[in-house]
Motif scaffolding. Structure first.
Motif, PDB file in Angstrom:
ATOM      1  N   SER A  79       9.128 -19.127 -19.964  1.00  0.00           N
ATOM      2  CA  SER A  79       9.965 -18.474 -20.961  1.00  0.00           C
ATOM      3  C   SER A  79       9.963 -16.958 -20.753  1.00  0.00           C
ATOM      4  N   PHE A  80       8.806 -16.401 -20.467  1.00  0.00           N
ATOM      5  CA  PHE A  80       8.656 -14.968 -20.191  1.00  0.00           C
ATOM      6  C   PHE A  80       9.503 -14.566 -18.989  1.00  0.00           C
ATOM      7  N   ASN A  81       9.346 -15.290 -17.885  1.00  0.00           N
ATOM      8  CA  ASN A  81      10.045 -14.927 -16.650  1.00  0.00           C
ATOM      9  C   ASN A  81      11.559 -15.027 -16.787  1.00  0.00           C
ATOM     10  N   ARG A  82      12.021 -16.073 -17.453  1.00  0.00           N
ATOM     11  CA  ARG A  82      13.464 -16.224 -17.614  1.00  0.00           C
ATOM     12  C   ARG A  82      14.047 -15.072 -18.427  1.00  0.00           C
ATOM     13  N   ALA A  83      13.337 -14.688 -19.496  1.00  0.00           N
ATOM     14  CA  ALA A  83      13.842 -13.615 -20.355  1.00  0.00           C
ATOM     15  C   ALA A  83      13.825 -12.268 -19.627  1.00  0.00           C
ATOM     16  N   VAL A  84      12.775 -12.008 -18.851  1.00  0.00           N
ATOM     17  CA  VAL A  84      12.714 -10.744 -18.095  1.00  0.00           C
ATOM     18  C   VAL A  84      13.853 -10.681 -17.081  1.00  0.00           C
ATOM     19  N   GLN A  85      14.163 -11.799 -16.455  1.00  0.00           N
ATOM     20  CA  GLN A  85      15.272 -11.823 -15.498  1.00  0.00           C
ATOM     21  C   GLN A  85      16.607 -11.568 -16.190  1.00  0.00           C
ATOM     22  N   GLU A  86      16.709 -11.949 -17.446  1.00  0.00           N
ATOM     23  CA  GLU A  86      17.934 -11.734 -18.220  1.00  0.00           C
ATOM     24  C   GLU A  86      18.045 -10.294 -18.716  1.00  0.00           C
ATOM     25  N   ALA A  87      16.913  -9.624 -18.868  1.00  0.00           N
ATOM     26  CA  ALA A  87      16.871  -8.294 -19.474  1.00  0.00           C
ATOM     27  C   ALA A  87      17.595  -7.257 -18.624  1.00  0.00           C
ATOM     28  N   LYS A  88      18.269  -6.322 -19.298  1.00  0.00           N
ATOM     29  CA  LYS A  88      19.001  -5.245 -18.628  1.00  0.00           C
ATOM     30  C   LYS A  88      18.345  -3.887 -18.838  1.00  0.00           C
ATOM     31  N   GLY A  89      17.350  -3.813 -19.711  1.00  0.00           N
ATOM     32  CA  GLY A  89      16.774  -2.540 -20.092  1.00  0.00           C
ATOM     33  C   GLY A  89      15.891  -1.906 -19.032  1.00  0.00           C
ATOM     34  N   GLN A  90      15.780  -0.576 -19.118  1.00  0.00           N
ATOM     35  CA  GLN A  90      14.853   0.158 -18.260  1.00  0.00           C
ATOM     36  C   GLN A  90      13.423  -0.050 -18.736  1.00  0.00           C
ATOM     37  N   TYR A  91      13.257  -0.161 -20.063  1.00  0.00           N
ATOM     38  CA  TYR A  91      11.953  -0.425 -20.656  1.00  0.00           C
ATOM     39  C   TYR A  91      11.989  -1.813 -21.283  1.00  0.00           C
ATOM     40  N   VAL A  92      10.846  -2.496 -21.241  1.00  0.00           N
ATOM     41  CA  VAL A  92      10.796  -3.877 -21.736  1.00  0.00           C
ATOM     42  C   VAL A  92       9.549  -4.070 -22.593  1.00  0.00           C
ATOM     43  N   LYS A  93       9.740  -4.627 -23.775  1.00  0.00           N
ATOM     44  CA  LYS A  93       8.633  -5.027 -24.644  1.00  0.00           C
ATOM     45  C   LYS A  93       8.747  -6.519 -24.890  1.00  0.00           C
ATOM     46  N   VAL A  94       7.670  -7.243 -24.617  1.00  0.00           N
ATOM     47  CA  VAL A  94       7.633  -8.680 -24.877  1.00  0.00           C
ATOM     48  C   VAL A  94       6.692  -8.917 -26.048  1.00  0.00           C
ATOM     49  N   ILE A  95       7.153  -9.663 -27.039  1.00  0.00           N
ATOM     50  CA  ILE A  95       6.341  -9.883 -28.228  1.00  0.00           C
ATOM     51  C   ILE A  95       6.439 -11.339 -28.662  1.00  0.00           C
ATOM     52  N   ALA A  96       5.334 -11.897 -29.107  1.00  0.00           N
ATOM     53  CA  ALA A  96       5.322 -13.266 -29.623  1.00  0.00           C
ATOM     54  C   ALA A  96       6.034 -13.313 -30.970  1.00  0.00           C
ATOM     55  N   ALA A  97       6.663 -14.438 -31.264  1.00  0.00           N
ATOM     56  CA  ALA A  97       7.458 -14.554 -32.487  1.00  0.00           C
ATOM     57  C   ALA A  97       6.620 -14.480 -33.749  1.00  0.00           C
ATOM     58  N   ASP A  98       5.303 -14.719 -33.651  1.00  0.00           N
ATOM     59  CA  ASP A  98       4.468 -14.638 -34.848  1.00  0.00           C
ATOM     60  C   ASP A  98       3.819 -13.267 -35.018  1.00  0.00           C
ATOM     61  N   ASP A  99       4.181 -12.301 -34.162  1.00  0.00           N
ATOM     62  CA  ASP A  99       3.738 -10.923 -34.326  1.00  0.00           C
ATOM     63  C   ASP A  99       4.926 -10.069 -34.778  1.00  0.00           C
ATOM     64  N   ALA A 100       4.758  -8.747 -34.781  1.00  0.00           N
ATOM     65  CA  ALA A 100       5.858  -7.861 -35.169  1.00  0.00           C
ATOM     66  C   ALA A 100       5.590  -6.468 -34.625  1.00  0.00           C
ATOM     67  N   LEU A 101       6.657  -5.698 -34.388  1.00  0.00           N
ATOM     68  CA  LEU A 101       6.479  -4.295 -34.043  1.00  0.00           C
ATOM     69  C   LEU A 101       5.893  -3.574 -35.262  1.00  0.00           C
ATOM     70  N   TYR A 102       5.094  -2.559 -34.996  1.00  0.00           N
ATOM     71  CA  TYR A 102       4.298  -1.971 -36.079  1.00  0.00           C
ATOM     72  C   TYR A 102       5.155  -1.229 -37.099  1.00  0.00           C
ATOM     73  N   ASP A 103       6.039  -0.361 -36.636  1.00  0.00           N
ATOM     74  CA  ASP A 103       6.903   0.383 -37.558  1.00  0.00           C
ATOM     75  C   ASP A 103       8.208   0.732 -36.850  1.00  0.00           C
ATOM     76  N   ALA A 104       9.077   1.461 -37.517  1.00  0.00           N
ATOM     77  CA  ALA A 104      10.409   1.745 -36.983  1.00  0.00           C
ATOM     78  C   ALA A 104      10.386   2.702 -35.795  1.00  0.00           C
ATOM     79  N   GLN A 105       9.271   3.365 -35.550  1.00  0.00           N
ATOM     80  CA  GLN A 105       9.174   4.330 -34.460  1.00  0.00           C
ATOM     81  C   GLN A 105       8.519   3.754 -33.201  1.00  0.00           C
ATOM     82  N   THR A 106       8.184   2.478 -33.212  1.00  0.00           N
ATOM     83  CA  THR A 106       7.414   1.897 -32.106  1.00  0.00           C
ATOM     84  C   THR A 106       8.087   2.098 -30.756  1.00  0.00           C
ATOM     85  N   LEU A 107       9.343   1.745 -30.636  1.00  0.00           N
ATOM     86  CA  LEU A 107      10.024   1.860 -29.341  1.00  0.00           C
ATOM     87  C   LEU A 107      10.222   3.312 -28.941  1.00  0.00           C
TER      88      LEU A 107
END
Length: 278
Positions: A79-107
């Motif tokens: 699942s990880f590899n397929r999504a990375v191959q689909e990604a177009k971004g210069q920067y990539v963050k992979v996160i599990a669905a049961d976690d969350a980014l910490y706040d609105a400034q994370t990226l």
């Protein structure tokens, strides 16, 4: 031009958590965002509902999104590899669905560290939370704070003994995958430890991001560490990424690596861990 930042959500039977993680992504202040949800064969996964939530909340910052599904459960690595191959971004963050980014400034914080350091991978701090996403305490970051004083070889030797990098706090530059490749497809569930070992052994330096990157839900269901496939992946990591390089690692550290693996994979310790998680 602002580099595109891709966030990949890895989902499997995580329906009750998806809204939280998607909200944490769609409220980011970073101005150029791509969102990819990769579901690994969840029965009756409602991709239309997920797309609807994304489209409703996306706003002008969301440049592109995609919802990928597997007909059957293939494992985290596929699942990880397929999504990375689909990604177009210069920067990539992979996160599990049961976690969350910490706040609105994370990226934005991660992008700043990438631009200042020129790093191919960033390790930032993580907040441990309960199942309701209430903060418990920041995860230990002593190793992370020492990254600036260590070269890739020193980090590799430390990781051989124990995976001290929290996956929830990791960010990738696209150049990382171009140079070191995707996750080895021989693994099923363990996408992080063998990848860190391979990259640092080949000279990849990891930059420290001194910001809280993610909320890690510590009690979200059954313990991954008890699953046979996960334990098998850890054994394979040792045989593939550590044993062939034992002379480079040195006798004392090699013995420490063996002992660490045996203790962490021991039946008694796993039983204790399982009781704690109940």
């Amino acid at each position: 031009m602002t580099p595109l930042f891709t966030v990949i959500v890895l989902s499997y039977c995580s329906g009750r958590y998806l809204k939280t993680v998607l909200d944490s992504i769609l409220t980011q202040d970073y101005p150029a965002l791509e969102l990819i949800v990769s579901d690994d064969g969840t029965p009756n996964f409602d991709s239309a509902a997920v797309e609807h939530q994304i489209a409703q909340r996306g706003g002008d910052r969301l440049v592109r999104y995609a919802v990928l599904t597997h007909a059957e459960n293939l494992g985290t690595v596929a699942s990880f590899n397929r999504a990375v191959q689909e990604a177009k971004g210069q920067y990539v963050k992979v996160i599990a669905a049961d976690d969350a980014l910490y706040d609105a400034q994370t990226l934005s914080n991660a992008a700043r560290v990438f631009q200042e350091s020129g790093a191919e991978i960033i390790a930032a701090r993580v907040m441990k939370c309960d199942k309701e996403m209430r903060p418990i305490a920041p995860m230990g970051d002593r190793f992370l704070r020492g990254l600036a004083k260590k070269n890739a070889g020193q980090v590799w030797r430390r990781l051989c003994i124990h995976n001290a990098l929290p996956a929830a706090g990791i960010f990738f530059n696209r150049t990382f995958f171009e140079r070191y490749g995707l996750v080895d497809s021989r693994y099923r569930l363990l996408e992080d430890w063998p990848t860190w070992l391979r990259a640092t052994r080949q000279g990849c330096n990891i930059a420290f991001g001194d910001f809280l990157a993610a909320k890690y839900r510590a009690d979200s269901g059954s313990a991954t560490g008890l699953r046979h496939a996960y334990l098998r992946d850890k054994e394979l990591t040792f045989e593939t990424e550590i044993r062939p390089y034992r002379k480079r690692l040195g006798f004392t550290r090699y013995v420490a690596a063996i002992c660490s693996l045996r203790v962490r994979n021991s039946r008694m310790l796993r039983r204790i861990y399982g009781r704690i998680r109940r």
